[in-house]
Design a protein around this motif. Structure first.
Motif, PDB file in Angstrom:
ATOM      1  N   LEU A  31     -10.331  -3.617   2.325  1.00  0.00           N
ATOM      2  CA  LEU A  31      -9.734  -4.035   1.059  1.00  0.00           C
ATOM      3  C   LEU A  31     -10.006  -2.995  -0.030  1.00  0.00           C
ATOM      4  O   LEU A  31      -9.117  -2.655  -0.814  1.00  0.00           O
ATOM      5  CB  LEU A  31     -10.276  -5.409   0.650  1.00  0.00           C
ATOM      6  N   GLY A  32     -11.222  -2.449  -0.041  1.00  0.00           N
ATOM      7  CA  GLY A  32     -11.555  -1.411  -1.011  1.00  0.00           C
ATOM      8  C   GLY A  32     -10.744  -0.145  -0.792  1.00  0.00           C
ATOM      9  O   GLY A  32     -10.241   0.452  -1.750  1.00  0.00           O
ATOM     10  N   LEU A  33     -10.599   0.262   0.460  1.00  0.00           N
ATOM     11  CA  LEU A  33      -9.802   1.453   0.754  1.00  0.00           C
ATOM     12  C   LEU A  33      -8.325   1.242   0.437  1.00  0.00           C
ATOM     13  O   LEU A  33      -7.648   2.162  -0.034  1.00  0.00           O
ATOM     14  CB  LEU A  33      -9.982   1.861   2.213  1.00  0.00           C
ATOM     15  N   PHE A  34      -7.833   0.028   0.672  1.00  0.00           N
ATOM     16  CA  PHE A  34      -6.458  -0.278   0.281  1.00  0.00           C
ATOM     17  C   PHE A  34      -6.304  -0.153  -1.233  1.00  0.00           C
ATOM     18  O   PHE A  34      -5.345   0.458  -1.718  1.00  0.00           O
ATOM     19  CB  PHE A  34      -6.043  -1.677   0.740  1.00  0.00           C
ATOM     20  N   THR A  35      -7.230  -0.719  -1.974  1.00  0.00           N
ATOM     21  CA  THR A  35      -7.162  -0.676  -3.439  1.00  0.00           C
ATOM     22  C   THR A  35      -7.179   0.766  -3.939  1.00  0.00           C
ATOM     23  O   THR A  35      -6.362   1.148  -4.789  1.00  0.00           O
ATOM     24  CB  THR A  35      -8.332  -1.469  -4.050  1.00  0.00           C
ATOM     25  N   ILE A  36      -8.090   1.566  -3.413  1.00  0.00           N
ATOM     26  CA  ILE A  36      -8.184   2.968  -3.837  1.00  0.00           C
ATOM     27  C   ILE A  36      -6.910   3.731  -3.487  1.00  0.00           C
ATOM     28  O   ILE A  36      -6.370   4.469  -4.320  1.00  0.00           O
ATOM     29  CB  ILE A  36      -9.416   3.631  -3.192  1.00  0.00           C
ATOM     30  N   SER A  37      -6.407   3.544  -2.270  1.00  0.00           N
ATOM     31  CA  SER A  37      -5.203   4.288  -1.864  1.00  0.00           C
ATOM     32  C   SER A  37      -3.977   3.805  -2.637  1.00  0.00           C
ATOM     33  O   SER A  37      -3.099   4.605  -2.976  1.00  0.00           O
ATOM     34  CB  SER A  37      -4.977   4.182  -0.358  1.00  0.00           C
ATOM     35  N   TYR A  38      -3.915   2.522  -2.957  1.00  0.00           N
ATOM     36  CA  TYR A  38      -2.776   2.016  -3.724  1.00  0.00           C
ATOM     37  C   TYR A  38      -2.816   2.532  -5.156  1.00  0.00           C
ATOM     38  O   TYR A  38      -1.774   2.885  -5.726  1.00  0.00           O
ATOM     39  CB  TYR A  38      -2.742   0.484  -3.698  1.00  0.00           C
ATOM     40  N   LEU A  39      -3.998   2.585  -5.743  1.00  0.00           N
ATOM     41  CA  LEU A  39      -4.118   3.154  -7.094  1.00  0.00           C
ATOM     42  C   LEU A  39      -3.759   4.634  -7.091  1.00  0.00           C
ATOM     43  O   LEU A  39      -3.115   5.125  -8.018  1.00  0.00           O
ATOM     44  CB  LEU A  39      -5.535   2.938  -7.635  1.00  0.00           C
ATOM     45  N   ALA A  40      -4.171   5.344  -6.042  1.00  0.00           N
ATOM     46  CA  ALA A  40      -3.801   6.759  -5.926  1.00  0.00           C
ATOM     47  C   ALA A  40      -2.292   6.895  -5.769  1.00  0.00           C
ATOM     48  O   ALA A  40      -1.683   7.802  -6.338  1.00  0.00           O
ATOM     49  CB  ALA A  40      -4.524   7.400  -4.742  1.00  0.00           C
ATOM     50  N   TYR A  41      -1.676   6.003  -5.001  1.00  0.00           N
ATOM     51  CA  TYR A  41      -0.218   6.031  -4.857  1.00  0.00           C
ATOM     52  C   TYR A  41       0.458   5.771  -6.206  1.00  0.00           C
ATOM     53  O   TYR A  41       1.463   6.399  -6.539  1.00  0.00           O
ATOM     54  CB  TYR A  41       0.252   5.001  -3.841  1.00  0.00           C
ATOM     55  N   LYS A  43      -0.507   6.640  -9.092  1.00  0.00           N
ATOM     56  CA  LYS A  43      -0.573   7.840  -9.920  1.00  0.00           C
ATOM     57  C   LYS A  43       0.288   8.973  -9.360  1.00  0.00           C
ATOM     58  O   LYS A  43       0.876   9.740 -10.101  1.00  0.00           O
ATOM     59  CB  LYS A  43      -2.016   8.324 -10.033  1.00  0.00           C
ATOM     60  N   ASN A  44       0.346   9.073  -8.038  1.00  0.00           N
ATOM     61  CA  ASN A  44       0.961  10.225  -7.397  1.00  0.00           C
ATOM     62  C   ASN A  44       2.377   9.962  -6.887  1.00  0.00           C
ATOM     63  O   ASN A  44       3.189  10.873  -6.804  1.00  0.00           O
ATOM     64  CB  ASN A  44       0.063  10.662  -6.235  1.00  0.00           C
ATOM     65  N   LYS A  45       2.684   8.732  -6.508  1.00  0.00           N
ATOM     66  CA  LYS A  45       3.986   8.331  -5.936  1.00  0.00           C
ATOM     67  C   LYS A  45       4.334   9.122  -4.669  1.00  0.00           C
ATOM     68  O   LYS A  45       5.498   9.377  -4.396  1.00  0.00           O
ATOM     69  CB  LYS A  45       5.123   8.463  -6.968  1.00  0.00           C
ATOM     70  N   SER A  46       3.330   9.486  -3.912  1.00  0.00           N
ATOM     71  CA  SER A  46       3.536  10.203  -2.660  1.00  0.00           C
ATOM     72  C   SER A  46       3.854   9.204  -1.544  1.00  0.00           C
ATOM     73  O   SER A  46       3.190   8.173  -1.428  1.00  0.00           O
ATOM     74  CB  SER A  46       2.275  10.991  -2.298  1.00  0.00           C
ATOM     75  N   LYS A  47       4.848   9.516  -0.724  1.00  0.00           N
ATOM     76  CA  LYS A  47       5.175   8.645   0.402  1.00  0.00           C
ATOM     77  C   LYS A  47       4.010   8.561   1.379  1.00  0.00           C
ATOM     78  O   LYS A  47       3.782   7.531   1.993  1.00  0.00           O
ATOM     79  CB  LYS A  47       6.423   9.150   1.122  1.00  0.00           C
ATOM     80  N   ARG A  48       3.295   9.639   1.525  1.00  0.00           N
ATOM     81  CA  ARG A  48       2.135   9.640   2.421  1.00  0.00           C
ATOM     82  C   ARG A  48       1.113   8.604   1.974  1.00  0.00           C
ATOM     83  O   ARG A  48       0.590   7.852   2.786  1.00  0.00           O
ATOM     84  CB  ARG A  48       1.485  11.016   2.468  1.00  0.00           C
ATOM     85  N   LEU A  49       0.818   8.580   0.696  1.00  0.00           N
ATOM     86  CA  LEU A  49      -0.145   7.602   0.188  1.00  0.00           C
ATOM     87  C   LEU A  49       0.383   6.183   0.315  1.00  0.00           C
ATOM     88  O   LEU A  49      -0.394   5.250   0.523  1.00  0.00           O
ATOM     89  CB  LEU A  49      -0.504   7.907  -1.264  1.00  0.00           C
ATOM     90  N   LEU A  50       1.681   6.000   0.195  1.00  0.00           N
ATOM     91  CA  LEU A  50       2.256   4.673   0.377  1.00  0.00           C
ATOM     92  C   LEU A  50       2.001   4.170   1.796  1.00  0.00           C
ATOM     93  O   LEU A  50       1.564   3.033   1.990  1.00  0.00           O
ATOM     94  CB  LEU A  50       3.757   4.691   0.084  1.00  0.00           C
ATOM     95  N   PHE A  51       2.223   5.020   2.796  1.00  0.00           N
ATOM     96  CA  PHE A  51       2.020   4.594   4.176  1.00  0.00           C
ATOM     97  C   PHE A  51       0.539   4.436   4.518  1.00  0.00           C
ATOM     98  O   PHE A  51       0.172   3.571   5.313  1.00  0.00           O
ATOM     99  CB  PHE A  51       2.721   5.544   5.147  1.00  0.00           C
ATOM    100  N   VAL A  52      -0.314   5.238   3.899  1.00  0.00           N
ATOM    101  CA  VAL A  52      -1.758   5.042   4.074  1.00  0.00           C
ATOM    102  C   VAL A  52      -2.173   3.711   3.453  1.00  0.00           C
ATOM    103  O   VAL A  52      -2.959   2.956   4.029  1.00  0.00           O
ATOM    104  CB  VAL A  52      -2.550   6.226   3.469  1.00  0.00           C
ATOM    105  N   SER A  53      -1.608   3.395   2.289  1.00  0.00           N
ATOM    106  CA  SER A  53      -1.888   2.110   1.650  1.00  0.00           C
ATOM    107  C   SER A  53      -1.426   0.946   2.508  1.00  0.00           C
ATOM    108  O   SER A  53      -2.118  -0.064   2.631  1.00  0.00           O
ATOM    109  CB  SER A  53      -1.208   2.031   0.277  1.00  0.00           C
TER     110      SER A  53
END
Length: 101
Positions: A31-41, A43-53
């Motif tokens: 859940l913490g990693l999802f939150t961090i990756s979603y917040l990063a997405y 800010k960045n709007k990267s498709k890669r971060l979206l799929f990691v999220s």
């Protein structure tokens, strides 16, 4: 009859004592990693971060269901086949993030 892997039995028994606590910890980490990756997405709007999220969200959902399975249901709700579907979707999300995002 003794088997080659019998030396692992004490470790397995010890790990089973901590199983609910480990599942809670894995859920919270996912859940913490999802939150961090979603917040990063965000800010960045990267498709890669979206799929990691998405992968971490699926991972957190899977472990939440496993926790519900332990504490609410009799422990037989999430079958191996259902868990395998979650794993496949998680791996597919990470694959897309790595190679197509």
């Amino acid at each position: 009859m003794a088997y080659f892997w019998d030396f692992l039995r004490p470790l397995t028994e010890a790990a089973s004592q901590f199983d609910p606590y480990i599942k809670i910890l894995v859920f919270l980490l996912a859940l913490g990693l999802f939150t961090i990756s979603y917040l990063a997405y965000g800010k960045n709007k990267s498709k890669r971060l979206l799929f990691v999220s998405i992968a971490f969200a699926l991972f957190a959902i899977k472990w939440f269901i496993k926790l519900v399975d332990i504490f609410i249901s009799p422990g037989s709700f999430l079958a191996d086949s259902s868990e395998n579907v979650f794993e496949l979707l998680i791996l597919a999300s990470l694959f897309i993030a790595l190679f197509r995002g």
